[in-house]
Enzyme design. Structure first.
Site, mmCIF file in Angstrom:
data_model
loop_
_atom_site.group_PDB
_atom_site.id
_atom_site.type_symbol
_atom_site.label_atom_id
_atom_site.label_comp_id
_atom_site.label_asym_id
_atom_site.label_seq_id
_atom_site.Cartn_x
_atom_site.Cartn_y
_atom_site.Cartn_z
ATOM 1 N N THR A 45 0.677 -1.057 0.268
ATOM 2 C CA THR A 45 -0.034 0.001 0.203
ATOM 3 C C THR A 45 0.769 1.280 0.157
ATOM 4 O OG1 THR A 45 -0.154 0.791 2.480
ATOM 5 C CG2 THR A 45 -1.488 -1.177 1.608
ATOM 6 N N ASP A 46 0.351 2.227 -0.456
ATOM 7 C CA ASP A 46 1.069 3.772 -0.679
ATOM 8 C C ASP A 46 0.821 3.767 1.031
ATOM 9 O OD1 ASP A 46 2.001 5.914 -0.484
ATOM 10 O OD2 ASP A 46 1.064 6.862 -2.419
ATOM 11 N N GLY A 47 1.202 4.930 1.687
ATOM 12 C CA GLY A 47 1.522 5.106 3.185
ATOM 13 C C GLY A 47 -0.140 5.317 3.961
#
Length: 520
Positions: A266-268
């Protein structure tokens, strides 16, 4: 020391195994330049990945010592970093990157050069003990007003972005560092920064498939070991859930239709697109259930409490039936599989480090050599687009550099210097720089410059009307003003010398300064 405590076939049974798997899928960050005690303890308990940022790095030697410290606790740990080169650099956060970013490489459009730059950058990472790079950006920057992608993209055309994404993945992984193509299914057609809110892309499915997915297909074909999801809503693919939380996008589309079998990161999760809508705990559970394998968190939240909260949320979700235990175990095993690949790939890269492209497909002459160190500057020089009046005469006296500085997006950050001032001061001693912003920027720059010739440096002029006003003011009063655009070159040139660098890496600034001073 912890090695692969769970073996190669799966996670241990029982509640200890469940907690270990929950830790294994997390990719947290931390503050400081040495690993804190809590992080080392978590590595011993099963944490299998650590994310590094500019705050963790002061020098190659310090970084190598840090990664060795991590591996003393867990020898198969994935050490990840957000090192795109160009505007987004963590290795050289305080000086600016030695390599131009994607948009400059796309402007050159030489896939061999892109592969060589990626390999050289990967070699630097590998030498410091980093084995997973959250790069490249495979986004097609079809919206020039995009506030967060821009020069991080290879360009606005899907074919161009696809072939350079594949070249970058190949070069990076030839150095023994896993690539992570991002931000699936494509963040290029957004007008909102997902660090701040949830963007929405209203393109129809045929357009998404032909434009935005093309580079990710190329990344998969090139063997990208990881893929990062985007915190964006694409109603044509899923009308309800952001991509990071969408089973239809991560499992049905990415795994099913596109046949991707690597790690999905995932992105942050602390970005407002998720944290401000679902919260990081619920968001992390939903992401795993949707098909993500690793939860990136730590750019903004970087402490043991965050790790504990997320571990406990995943364990509780399994016990409550909201997350299948098999799904969590599968995700953890994919993390371990990537760790095994990085060890093998690092050995192969070391064994083949002196090989030619014909022998192995690796770029020739890259690595820690003089040729490699010059590669970034050569690439930056090739990327320049220069519009020059026939009457242009290089200056011989000190200049005044007016840096019209916008607010940096969070991905780039405001720690990294940019511009041409330092390089021009080296070439034309006595050159000074001033920083200006806002409606009065042009008038203020004129007042400070005095009689000195002005070099105006802008970044995405087309997105900032005040920059256009400032340039109009300068050119009306001082028509010999030189303009350097270090963002997307969307505004038409209108000065006697206009240079588009296609990015703000340190080497891009040097290449532009050389042209201004007439030394190249």
């Amino acid at each position: 020391m912890t090695t692969s405590a769970t073996g190669s076939t799966g996670s241990p049974s029982g509640q200890d195994g469940l907690a270990r798997d929950a830790l294994t899928v997390l990719q947290p960050g931390f503050t400081g330049t040495t690993a804190p005690d809590w992080l080392l303890r978590r590595l011993g308990e099963g944490l299998a990945s650590v994310g590094l940022f500019g705050r963790n790095i002061t020098s190659p030697g310090q970084l190598a010592a840090l990664t060795a410290q991590l591996r003393a606790e867990h020898e198969d740990v994935l050490v990840a970093i957000d090192e795109e080169g160009g505007d987004v650099t963590r290795l050289e956060v305080r000086t600016g990157s030695s390599y131009p970013g994607n948009h400059a490489l796309g402007a050159v459009d030489d896939v061999d050069l892109t592969r060589e730059v990626a390999f050289a950058l990967g070699r630097r990472l590998a030498e410091c003990g980093v084995n997973l790079n959250w790069a490249p950006s495979a986004d097609v920057n079809s919206n020039p007003d995009n506030p967060v992608i821009g020069v991080r993209s290879f360009g606005a055309g899907p074919d161009l972005v696809a072939r350079h994404t594949a070249a970058y993945v190949t070069g990076l992984q030839a150095a023994g560092v896993a690539a992570c193509a991002k931000h699936f299914p494509g963040h290029g057609d957004t007008a909102v920064d997902s660090h701040l809110a949830l963007p929405r892309i209203d393109a129809d499915r045929p357009l998404v498939e032909s434009r935005d997915l093309a580079p990710f297909r190329a990344a998969i074909a090139a063997g990208s070991r990881a893929m990062m999801s985007a915190h964006i809503l694409v109603p044509a693919l899923d009308p309800d859930c952001p991509a990071t939380l969408s089973r239809g996008i991560l499992t049905d589309l990415l795994r099913g239709e596109l046949g991707y079998d690597g790690l999905i990161v995932t992105d942050g999760m602390e970005m407002r697109a998720i944290a401000g809508t679902y919260g990081i705990e619920r968001g992390s559970v939903l992401a795993l259930a949707a098909g993500a394998d690793a939860i990136c968190v730590g750019g903004g939240l970087a402490d043991d409490e965050t790790v504990r909260r997320l571990r406990d949320a995943l364990v509780a979700a399994v016990r409550a039936g909201a997350l299948a235990e098999e799904r969590l175990a599968d995700a953890a095993n994919r993390v371990r599989a990537l760790a095994r690949w990085t060890r093998t790939a690092a050995d192969e890269a070391r064994d083949g480090g002196g090989a030619t492209r014909e022998d192995t497909g690796k770029p020739k002459g890259t690595g820690d050599s003089a040729e490699s160190r010059d590669l970034g500057l050569v690439a930056a020089r090739r990327a320049l687009t220069t519009t020059c009046a026939e009457s242009y005469e290089p200056p011989t006296r000190p200049l005044f550099v007016a840096a019209f500085t916008p607010v940096a997006n969070i991905a780039v950050g405001d720690e990294t210097p940019w511009g041409v001032g330092a390089e021009l001061a080296r070439l034309l001693p006595g050159t000074e720089t001033g920083t200006f912003a806002g409606d009065s920027a042009g008038a203020s720059a004129l007042a400070v410059a005095g009689t000195r010739r002005i070099v105006a440096v802008v970044r995405d002029e087309h997105r900032h009307p005040w920059m256009t006003t400032a340039l109009d003011t300068l050119l009306a009063t001082r028509p010999d003003t030189i303009v350097v655009e270090m963002g997307l070159p969307q505004s038409p040139p209108r000065s006697p010398l206009h240079i588009a660098t296609h990015g703000a890496a340190r080497v891009c600034g040097r290449a532009a300064a050389e042209v201004i001073a007439g030394v190249r």
